[in-house]
Design an enzyme around this catalytic site. Structure first.
Site, PDB file in Angstrom:
ATOM      1  N   HIS A  77      11.615  92.855  -2.579  1.00  9.45           N
ATOM      2  CA  HIS A  77      10.973  93.281  -1.380  1.00  9.45           C
ATOM      3  C   HIS A  77       9.457  92.891  -1.407  1.00  9.45           C
ATOM      4  O   HIS A  77       8.569  92.966  -2.400  1.00  9.45           O
ATOM      5  CB  HIS A  77      10.827  94.923  -0.844  1.00  9.45           C
ATOM      6  N   GLY A 132      25.355  66.458  15.561  1.00  8.72           N
ATOM      7  CA  GLY A 132      25.908  66.810  14.238  1.00  8.72           C
ATOM      8  C   GLY A 132      24.454  66.778  13.613  1.00  8.72           C
ATOM      9  O   GLY A 132      23.356  66.680  14.000  1.00  8.72           O
ATOM     10  N   GLU A 186      26.108  49.529  -9.703  1.00  5.45           N
ATOM     11  CA  GLU A 186      25.464  49.660  -8.482  1.00  5.45           C
ATOM     12  C   GLU A 186      24.952  48.478  -7.786  1.00  5.45           C
ATOM     13  O   GLU A 186      24.263  47.799  -8.365  1.00  5.45           O
ATOM     14  CB  GLU A 186      24.232  50.885  -8.524  1.00  5.45           C
ATOM     15  N   GLY A 207      20.975  56.139  -6.811  1.00  3.35           N
ATOM     16  CA  GLY A 207      20.912  57.272  -5.989  1.00  3.35           C
ATOM     17  C   GLY A 207      21.504  57.253  -4.787  1.00  3.35           C
ATOM     18  O   GLY A 207      21.700  58.500  -4.028  1.00  3.35           O
ATOM     19  N   THR A 225      32.081  54.823  -4.144  1.00  4.15           N
ATOM     20  CA  THR A 225      31.243  53.874  -3.320  1.00  4.15           C
ATOM     21  C   THR A 225      30.893  54.570  -1.906  1.00  4.15           C
ATOM     22  O   THR A 225      30.152  53.660  -1.262  1.00  4.15           O
ATOM     23  CB  THR A 225      32.053  52.707  -3.038  1.00  4.15           C
TER      24      THR A 225
HETATM   25  C1  FAD Z   1      20.408  60.603   7.217  1.00  3.51           C
HETATM   26  C2  FAD Z   1      21.228  61.352   6.251  1.00  3.51           C
HETATM   27  C3  FAD Z   1      20.829  62.738   5.763  1.00  3.51           C
HETATM   28  C4  FAD Z   1      21.688  63.350   4.899  1.00  3.51           C
HETATM   29  N1  FAD Z   1      21.323  64.561   4.535  1.00  3.51           N
HETATM   30  C5  FAD Z   1      22.243  65.334   3.558  1.00  3.51           C
HETATM   31  C6  FAD Z   1      21.837  66.616   3.309  1.00  3.51           C
HETATM   32  O1  FAD Z   1      20.665  67.030   3.564  1.00  3.51           O
HETATM   33  N2  FAD Z   1      22.560  67.136   2.312  1.00  3.51           N
HETATM   34  C7  FAD Z   1      23.703  66.624   1.806  1.00  3.51           C
HETATM   35  O2  FAD Z   1      24.589  67.105   1.049  1.00  3.51           O
HETATM   36  N3  FAD Z   1      24.166  65.305   2.324  1.00  3.51           N
HETATM   37  C8  FAD Z   1      23.406  64.633   3.169  1.00  3.51           C
HETATM   38  N4  FAD Z   1      23.639  63.522   3.622  1.00  3.51           N
HETATM   39  C9  FAD Z   1      25.061  62.902   3.210  1.00  3.51           C
HETATM   40  C10 FAD Z   1      24.909  62.248   1.749  1.00  3.51           C
HETATM   41  O3  FAD Z   1      23.992  61.326   1.597  1.00  3.51           O
HETATM   42  C11 FAD Z   1      26.073  61.819   1.174  1.00  3.51           C
HETATM   43  O4  FAD Z   1      27.138  62.861   1.371  1.00  3.51           O
HETATM   44  C12 FAD Z   1      26.200  61.384  -0.233  1.00  3.51           C
HETATM   45  O5  FAD Z   1      25.239  60.489  -0.467  1.00  3.51           O
HETATM   46  C13 FAD Z   1      27.223  61.057  -0.823  1.00  3.51           C
HETATM   47  O6  FAD Z   1      27.559  60.527  -2.068  1.00  3.51           O
HETATM   48  P1  FAD Z   1      28.420  59.596  -2.779  1.00  3.51           P
HETATM   49  O7  FAD Z   1      27.831  59.344  -4.186  1.00  3.51           O
HETATM   50  O8  FAD Z   1      29.771  59.706  -2.570  1.00  3.51           O
HETATM   51  O9  FAD Z   1      28.189  58.153  -2.006  1.00  3.51           O
HETATM   52  P2  FAD Z   1      26.879  57.397  -1.718  1.00  3.51           P
HETATM   53  O10 FAD Z   1      25.441  58.234  -1.898  1.00  3.51           O
HETATM   54  O11 FAD Z   1      26.872  56.722  -0.225  1.00  3.51           O
HETATM   55  O12 FAD Z   1      26.608  56.329  -2.775  1.00  3.51           O
HETATM   56  C14 FAD Z   1      27.526  55.258  -2.736  1.00  3.51           C
HETATM   57  C15 FAD Z   1      26.806  54.137  -3.776  1.00  3.51           C
HETATM   58  O13 FAD Z   1      27.850  53.207  -4.013  1.00  3.51           O
HETATM   59  C16 FAD Z   1      27.204  52.057  -3.924  1.00  3.51           C
HETATM   60  N5  FAD Z   1      28.285  50.972  -3.638  1.00  3.51           N
HETATM   61  C17 FAD Z   1      29.115  51.114  -2.627  1.00  3.51           C
HETATM   62  N6  FAD Z   1      30.116  50.024  -2.943  1.00  3.51           N
HETATM   63  C18 FAD Z   1      29.918  49.382  -4.211  1.00  3.51           C
HETATM   64  C19 FAD Z   1      30.326  48.383  -5.042  1.00  3.51           C
HETATM   65  N7  FAD Z   1      31.662  47.864  -4.498  1.00  3.51           N
HETATM   66  N8  FAD Z   1      29.777  48.130  -6.065  1.00  3.51           N
HETATM   67  C20 FAD Z   1      28.775  48.595  -6.452  1.00  3.51           C
HETATM   68  N9  FAD Z   1      28.037  49.741  -5.735  1.00  3.51           N
HETATM   69  C21 FAD Z   1      28.677  49.892  -4.642  1.00  3.51           C
HETATM   70  C22 FAD Z   1      26.259  52.082  -2.555  1.00  3.51           C
HETATM   71  O14 FAD Z   1      25.313  50.841  -2.902  1.00  3.51           O
HETATM   72  C23 FAD Z   1      25.947  53.343  -2.746  1.00  3.51           C
HETATM   73  O15 FAD Z   1      24.596  53.375  -3.681  1.00  3.51           O
HETATM   74  C24 FAD Z   1      22.977  62.696   4.556  1.00  3.51           C
HETATM   75  C25 FAD Z   1      23.227  61.548   5.062  1.00  3.51           C
HETATM   76  C26 FAD Z   1      22.539  60.654   5.506  1.00  3.51           C
HETATM   77  C27 FAD Z   1      22.847  59.384   6.038  1.00  3.51           C
END
Ligand code: FAD
Length: 466
Positions: A445, A183, A35, A40, A144
């Site tokens: 209920h 959205g 990471e 998270g 990522t």
């Molecule tokens: C404001 C907001 C509100 C949201 N609310 C909701 C919600 O209520 N419910 C819901 O289901 N979803 C919600 N989402 C969407 C949700 O956050 C994402 O769908 C989810 O985090 C995706 O998970 P992921 O593990 O695929 O990627 P991410 O959570 O984006 O994690 C990817 C990680 O990879 C790391 N990374 C990237 N490239 C590299 C690399 N080359 N080397 C090392 N580390 C790297 C990044 O730093 C990041 O920590 C919300 C998003 C936003 C922006």
């Protein structure tokens, strides 16, 4: 080159990546998770969790100013302490991300801090962090995630023209906030600042807000948000934005081509997110990406490169934390030779406005197109006792079933606590339940889920309380 050879290296510790890493160690696989930023990912640091923290705080503030008095509770001299509200949000993020660190320790996941990139067969090179170096693995899972889409005509400047990340940390309440994109993210953050006192306008390109969700309930949500003071401009787009004297001057085109201008303190661009493959070396390694930059995978999350998999926001499908988590579990179960599987017909989605809009399965429009004849059951919270006790009677449960088989095809809930009610519908769909199954299930209920039961009964014109 480090001596250690891992069974799995996961790149990215968002909900997809950290869950995959933990599940992998549970399955006996020696696992590391790379990471570059906070454990998270988007969800815990700049997404789901901080946004929900602010939504809750701002709703309490709003209630203190409005509905509390209906309970006979008189809150005198209610005022906003924005720094305290932001500090509470940051404290929650700290607690939750610290929790992931603890889970990694407990499950013996090696946390590699730095930027991971693909560096040849079975090799992940980590740079820019304390664990810089080469690490070998039999399997590499890319998780990522995604980053906000930037519009070329409205580039982010981090202060006035911002993404959701900055809109979670404004240090003053903007007098006027324009949100591009109706959205989930735009409406949630628009709601936060509306409740805290901003004048909020939302601009949406499509003819309805929350495009893709059931249009009947989306229309009702829009009316409700309008009642709360948010204004909407549908089928419109922002053409230009210029920052002058601390204000953003925007030109907009409405349906039919009519143009006008707006001035606001902050412009939030929330038009979606795009897959993040920056610095990953995916293309150079031969990993195929589609026309939208998402990593292409097969049904087992395999990319075009042997031994490299991808999950979560970086592949196709809804960009949701729980979808990423399920894929994280499925991919490592498949790697371990088990039957990992994700049911994409039952992916829940929630917009955490007030009322909330929670949805699973097909919308009415999609169900009619796919199944022809469908039956619809509706039950309003106005006819639910618990909703009255909560002083929260807006909205309804809408259930859609196949007219021939009675199988539940979709459930859409607009209501104050719709998110907490949705799991029953997801489970019903997961078990291919009929509407009658739900109708004949005893519900405690007085509870809000009784509205779900009554909507199921309404499919057969047998609702009792309406
Ligand atoms: C404001 C907001 C509100 C949201 N609310 C909701 C919600 O209520 N419910 C819901 O289901 N979803 C919600 N989402 C969407 C949700 O956050 C994402 O769908 C989810 O985090 C995706 O998970 P992921 O593990 O695929 O990627 P991410 O959570 O984006 O994690 C990817 C990680 O990879 C790391 N990374 C990237 N490239 C590299 C690399 N080359 N080397 C090392 N580390 C790297 C990044 O730093 C990041 O920590 C919300 C998003 C936003 C922006």
């Amino acid at each position: 080159m480090a001596d250690d050879i891992y069974d799995v290296i996961v790149i990215g510790a968002g909900p997809g990546g950290y869950v995959a890493a933990i599940r992998a160690t549970q399955l006996g696989l020696k696992t590391a998770c790379v990471e570059k930023s906070g454990l998270g990912g988007t969800c815990l640091n700049i997404g789901c969790i901080p946004s929900k923290a602010l939504l809750e705080s701002s709703q309490i503030y709003h209630q203190a100013m409005s509905t509390l008095s209906r309970h006979g509770v008189i809150a005198k001299e209610v005022s906003l302490d924005l720094p305290a509200m932001m500090a509470r949000k940051s404290e929650i993020v700290k607690r939750m991300t610290g929790g992931i660190r603890g889970l990694f320790r407990k499950n013996k996941v090696t946390h590699l801090q730095g930027l991971g990139h693909l560096a040849g067969e079975g090799v992940v090179e980590v740079t820019d962090g304390k664990d810089a170096g080469s690490h070998r693995a039999k399997h590499i899972v890319i998780a990522t995630g995604s980053v906000p889409v930037e519009l070329p005509n409205l580039p982010f400047d981090g202060e006035f023209i911002v993404s959701s990340t900055e809109a979670l940390t404004f240090d003053v309440v903007p007098e006027k906030l324009v949100v591009i994109g109706g959205g989930a993210i735009g409406l949630e953050l628009g709601s936060v600042w509306d409740r805290l006192g901003s004048e909020v306008s939302v601009l949406e390109l499509m003819p309805q807000i929350v495009p893709g969700m059931d249009s009947e309930l989306a229309g009702q949500l829009q009316k409700s948000l309008e009642h709360q003071g948010i204004s909407f401009c549908l089928e419109s787009k922002a053409d230009t934005a210029e920052v002058k004297d601390g204000h953003v001057h925007i030109t907009l085109s409405e349906k039919g081509g009519e143009r006008h201008s707006e001035v606001c303190d902050r412009l939030l661009v929330a038009v979606g997110r795009r897959a993040n493959v920056e610095g990953l070396g995916a293309r150079e390694a031969g990993v195929d990406v589609d026309e939208r930059g998402r990593i292409v995978v097969d049904h087992a999350y395999k990319t075009s490169v042997e031994g490299v998999y991808a999950i979560g926001d970086v592949i196709s499908g809804p960009m949701l934390a729980h979808k990423a988590e399920e894929e994280g579990v499925a991919v490592v179960e498949l790697i371990a030779g088990k039957a990992g599987h994700v049911n994409y017909d039952a992916v829940p989605g929630v917009v955490y406005t007030h009322p909330e809009l929670a949805s699973v399965g097909l919308t009415e429009e999609q169900a009619r197109e796919k199944f022809g004849e469908v039956k619809i059951g509706r039950f309003p919270f106005m006819a639910n006792g618990r909703a009255h006790s909560l002083e929260d009677t807006e909205g309804m449960v809408k259930m859609i079933a196949d007219a021939k088989t009675d199988r539940v095809l979709g459930v859409h809930i607009l209501g104050g606590r719709a998110s907490e009610m949705l799991s029953e519908a997801v489970l019903a769909m997961e078990f291919s339940s009929s509407a009658e199954d739900i109708a004949r299930t005893m519900h405690a209920h007085p509870t809000l889920p009784e509205a779900m039961k009554e909507a199921a009964m309404a499919i057969d014109n047998a609702a009792i309380h309406i």
